[in-house]
Design a protein around this motif. Structure first.
Motif, PDB file in Angstrom:
ATOM      1  N   ALA A 202      15.159   7.251  -1.571  1.00 36.56           N
ATOM      2  CA  ALA A 202      14.395   6.624  -0.481  1.00 36.56           C
ATOM      3  C   ALA A 202      13.692   5.365  -0.977  1.00 36.56           C
ATOM      4  O   ALA A 202      13.636   4.353  -0.275  1.00 36.56           O
ATOM      5  N   GLN A 203      13.152   5.414  -2.193  1.00 32.92           N
ATOM      6  CA  GLN A 203      12.473   4.248  -2.761  1.00 32.92           C
ATOM      7  C   GLN A 203      13.461   3.095  -2.936  1.00 32.92           C
ATOM      8  O   GLN A 203      13.148   1.952  -2.614  1.00 32.92           O
TER       9      GLN A 203
ATOM     10  N   GLN B  42       0.834  -1.205   0.000  1.00 31.40           N
ATOM     11  CA  GLN B  42       0.000   0.000   0.000  1.00 31.40           C
ATOM     12  C   GLN B  42       0.867   1.252   0.000  1.00 31.40           C
ATOM     13  O   GLN B  42       0.588   2.213  -0.722  1.00 31.40           O
ATOM     14  N   ARG B  43       1.926   1.239   0.799  1.00 25.11           N
ATOM     15  CA  ARG B  43       2.831   2.396   0.842  1.00 25.11           C
ATOM     16  C   ARG B  43       3.531   2.591  -0.503  1.00 25.11           C
ATOM     17  O   ARG B  43       3.688   3.713  -0.977  1.00 25.11           O
ATOM     18  N   ALA B  44       3.959   1.490  -1.111  1.00 27.03           N
ATOM     19  CA  ALA B  44       4.631   1.584  -2.420  1.00 27.03           C
ATOM     20  C   ALA B  44       3.665   2.112  -3.476  1.00 27.03           C
ATOM     21  O   ALA B  44       4.049   2.934  -4.317  1.00 27.03           O
ATOM     22  N   THR B  45       2.414   1.659  -3.425  1.00 24.39           N
ATOM     23  CA  THR B  45       1.411   2.135  -4.382  1.00 24.39           C
ATOM     24  C   THR B  45       1.157   3.623  -4.181  1.00 24.39           C
ATOM     25  O   THR B  45       1.118   4.391  -5.150  1.00 24.39           O
ATOM     26  N   LYS B  46       0.997   4.038  -2.924  1.00 20.64           N
ATOM     27  CA  LYS B  46       0.773   5.455  -2.625  1.00 20.64           C
ATOM     28  C   LYS B  46       1.963   6.292  -3.083  1.00 20.64           C
ATOM     29  O   LYS B  46       1.802   7.355  -3.669  1.00 20.64           O
ATOM     30  N   PHE B  47       3.156   5.772  -2.836  1.00 15.64           N
ATOM     31  CA  PHE B  47       4.368   6.468  -3.245  1.00 15.64           C
ATOM     32  C   PHE B  47       4.415   6.645  -4.766  1.00 15.64           C
ATOM     33  O   PHE B  47       4.750   7.714  -5.267  1.00 15.64           O
ATOM     34  N   ALA B  48       4.052   5.595  -5.506  1.00 13.78           N
ATOM     35  CA  ALA B  48       4.049   5.666  -6.972  1.00 13.78           C
ATOM     36  C   ALA B  48       3.043   6.704  -7.455  1.00 13.78           C
ATOM     37  O   ALA B  48       3.324   7.461  -8.395  1.00 13.78           O
ATOM     38  N   VAL B  49       1.879   6.750  -6.819  1.00 16.64           N
ATOM     39  CA  VAL B  49       0.860   7.739  -7.198  1.00 16.64           C
ATOM     40  C   VAL B  49       1.400   9.148  -6.948  1.00 16.64           C
ATOM     41  O   VAL B  49       1.247  10.041  -7.792  1.00 16.64           O
ATOM     42  N   GLU B  50       2.036   9.338  -5.806  1.00 14.93           N
ATOM     43  CA  GLU B  50       2.567  10.656  -5.474  1.00 14.93           C
ATOM     44  C   GLU B  50       3.714  11.059  -6.401  1.00 14.93           C
ATOM     45  O   GLU B  50       3.865  12.226  -6.741  1.00 14.93           O
ATOM     46  N   GLN B  51       4.512  10.091  -6.829  1.00 17.62           N
ATOM     47  CA  GLN B  51       5.566  10.387  -7.812  1.00 17.62           C
ATOM     48  C   GLN B  51       4.937  10.877  -9.110  1.00 17.62           C
ATOM     49  O   GLN B  51       5.422  11.829  -9.725  1.00 17.62           O
ATOM     50  N   LYS B  52       3.861  10.219  -9.529  1.00 14.88           N
ATOM     51  CA  LYS B  52       3.168  10.638 -10.764  1.00 14.88           C
ATOM     52  C   LYS B  52       2.569  12.027 -10.597  1.00 14.88           C
ATOM     53  O   LYS B  52       2.611  12.840 -11.525  1.00 14.88           O
TER      54      LYS B  52
ATOM     55  N   GLN C 165       3.838  23.289  -5.300  1.00 16.59           N
ATOM     56  CA  GLN C 165       3.015  22.106  -5.536  1.00 16.59           C
ATOM     57  C   GLN C 165       3.755  20.821  -5.152  1.00 16.59           C
ATOM     58  O   GLN C 165       3.196  19.941  -4.491  1.00 16.59           O
ATOM     59  N   VAL C 166       4.999  20.707  -5.574  1.00 14.84           N
ATOM     60  CA  VAL C 166       5.788  19.513  -5.271  1.00 14.84           C
ATOM     61  C   VAL C 166       6.021  19.406  -3.765  1.00 14.84           C
ATOM     62  O   VAL C 166       5.918  18.325  -3.183  1.00 14.84           O
ATOM     63  N   SER C 167       6.291  20.540  -3.116  1.00 18.12           N
ATOM     64  CA  SER C 167       6.479  20.536  -1.663  1.00 18.12           C
ATOM     65  C   SER C 167       5.220  20.062  -0.951  1.00 18.12           C
ATOM     66  O   SER C 167       5.302  19.312   0.031  1.00 18.12           O
ATOM     67  N   THR C 168       4.061  20.473  -1.449  1.00 15.43           N
ATOM     68  CA  THR C 168       2.795  20.037  -0.851  1.00 15.43           C
ATOM     69  C   THR C 168       2.632  18.532  -0.985  1.00 15.43           C
ATOM     70  O   THR C 168       2.248  17.847  -0.031  1.00 15.43           O
ATOM     71  N   ILE C 169       2.956  17.990  -2.146  1.00 21.92           N
ATOM     72  CA  ILE C 169       2.851  16.537  -2.370  1.00 21.92           C
ATOM     73  C   ILE C 169       3.812  15.796  -1.443  1.00 21.92           C
ATOM     74  O   ILE C 169       3.439  14.831  -0.785  1.00 21.92           O
ATOM     75  N   VAL C 170       5.052  16.264  -1.360  1.00 18.13           N
ATOM     76  CA  VAL C 170       6.053  15.625  -0.507  1.00 18.13           C
ATOM     77  C   VAL C 170       5.649  15.775   0.958  1.00 18.13           C
ATOM     78  O   VAL C 170       5.789  14.832   1.747  1.00 18.13           O
ATOM     79  N   ASP C 171       5.140  16.949   1.316  1.00 19.85           N
ATOM     80  CA  ASP C 171       4.691  17.199   2.686  1.00 19.85           C
ATOM     81  C   ASP C 171       3.612  16.200   3.098  1.00 19.85           C
ATOM     82  O   ASP C 171       3.649  15.651   4.194  1.00 19.85           O
ATOM     83  N   GLU C 172       2.658  15.961   2.217  1.00 18.61           N
ATOM     84  CA  GLU C 172       1.583  15.022   2.510  1.00 18.61           C
ATOM     85  C   GLU C 172       2.121  13.602   2.642  1.00 18.61           C
ATOM     86  O   GLU C 172       1.614  12.806   3.423  1.00 18.61           O
TER      87      GLU C 172
ATOM     88  N   THR D 121      16.176  18.076  -6.627  1.00 17.96           N
ATOM     89  CA  THR D 121      16.764  17.455  -5.444  1.00 17.96           C
ATOM     90  C   THR D 121      15.717  16.618  -4.729  1.00 17.96           C
ATOM     91  O   THR D 121      16.000  15.504  -4.281  1.00 17.96           O
ATOM     92  N   ALA D 122      14.501  17.152  -4.642  1.00 15.58           N
ATOM     93  CA  ALA D 122      13.416  16.430  -3.973  1.00 15.58           C
ATOM     94  C   ALA D 122      13.144  15.104  -4.667  1.00 15.58           C
ATOM     95  O   ALA D 122      13.032  14.059  -4.021  1.00 15.58           O
ATOM     96  N   LEU D 123      13.036  15.118  -5.990  1.00 13.06           N
ATOM     97  CA  LEU D 123      12.778  13.879  -6.721  1.00 13.06           C
ATOM     98  C   LEU D 123      13.931  12.900  -6.590  1.00 13.06           C
ATOM     99  O   LEU D 123      13.716  11.689  -6.468  1.00 13.06           O
ATOM    100  N   ALA D 124      15.154  13.406  -6.585  1.00 15.37           N
ATOM    101  CA  ALA D 124      16.310  12.525  -6.419  1.00 15.37           C
ATOM    102  C   ALA D 124      16.284  11.879  -5.037  1.00 15.37           C
ATOM    103  O   ALA D 124      16.544  10.678  -4.904  1.00 15.37           O
ATOM    104  N   LYS D 125      15.931  12.648  -4.008  1.00 21.48           N
ATOM    105  CA  LYS D 125      15.859  12.096  -2.654  1.00 21.48           C
ATOM    106  C   LYS D 125      14.724  11.084  -2.535  1.00 21.48           C
ATOM    107  O   LYS D 125      14.864  10.069  -1.863  1.00 21.48           O
TER     108      LYS D 125
END
Length: 161
Positions: free
Chosen positions: A137-138, A37-47, A108-115, A129-133
């Motif tokens: 993490a993934q 579930q976490r991996a799926t949520k993470f993939a959605v947030e990456q998109k 927008q990206v900060s909001t997604i990462v924040d959530e 940098t955020a996407l690289a981090k």
């Protein structure tokens, strides 16, 4: 979780605690479901982060800019009324719109990462940098899961399951 033991009779009839300690109490199926579930949520947030579009206007809306994580400035609209501006004024207005669109995209990206992760540190302020981090993490999570599953499999074999 206590495991029955052949030697429990020698232990006053008390069950012997598992040599795996509290690790034996792990509900592997629930752990795997939660991880999936976490991996799926993470993939959605990456998109979502990849699909974010920063937008801004300048010069009373005569100049409009859009930018994305992958393409930088992806759209520049200049209204014909902007022709009344000098070349210098137009250049400044375009650059201001680009900066503002980039700030909008970063927000927008900060909001997604924040959530997702409950906050953004200063190193995550830059979208690249955020996407690289996030990718790092993934990868670390994937390695950890692989190690944990390998260890669980090794323990199952050792216990004869």
């Amino acid at each position: 979780m206590l495991l029955p033991s052949v030697g429990s009779a020698c232990n006053g009839g008390k069950p012997v605690e598992s040599p795996l300690g509290s690790f034996a109490n792990i509900d592997v199926e629930a752990f795997l479901r939660d991880s999936q579930q976490r991996a799926t949520k993470f993939a959605v947030e990456q998109k979502e982060a990849a699909a974010a579009v920063g937008r801004a206007t300048a010069s009373n809306g005569h100049i409009a800019v859009e930018c994305t994580m992958q393409g930088g400035v992806t759209r520049l609209d200049i209204d014909p009324r902007a022709k009344r501006m000098s070349v210098g004024e137009m250049s400044e207005a375009i650059l201001a719109a680009i900066r503002d669109a980039d700030v909008d995209l970063q927000r927008q990206v900060s909001t997604i990462v924040d959530e997702s992760f409950g906050g953004v540190d200063s190193a995550m302020a830059d979208p690249e940098t955020a996407l690289a981090k996030v990718a790092e993490a993934q990868q670390a999570f994937d390695r950890m899961m692989g190690d944990a599953m390998g260890e669980l499999d090794r323990m199952r074999r050792k216990l004869g399951h």
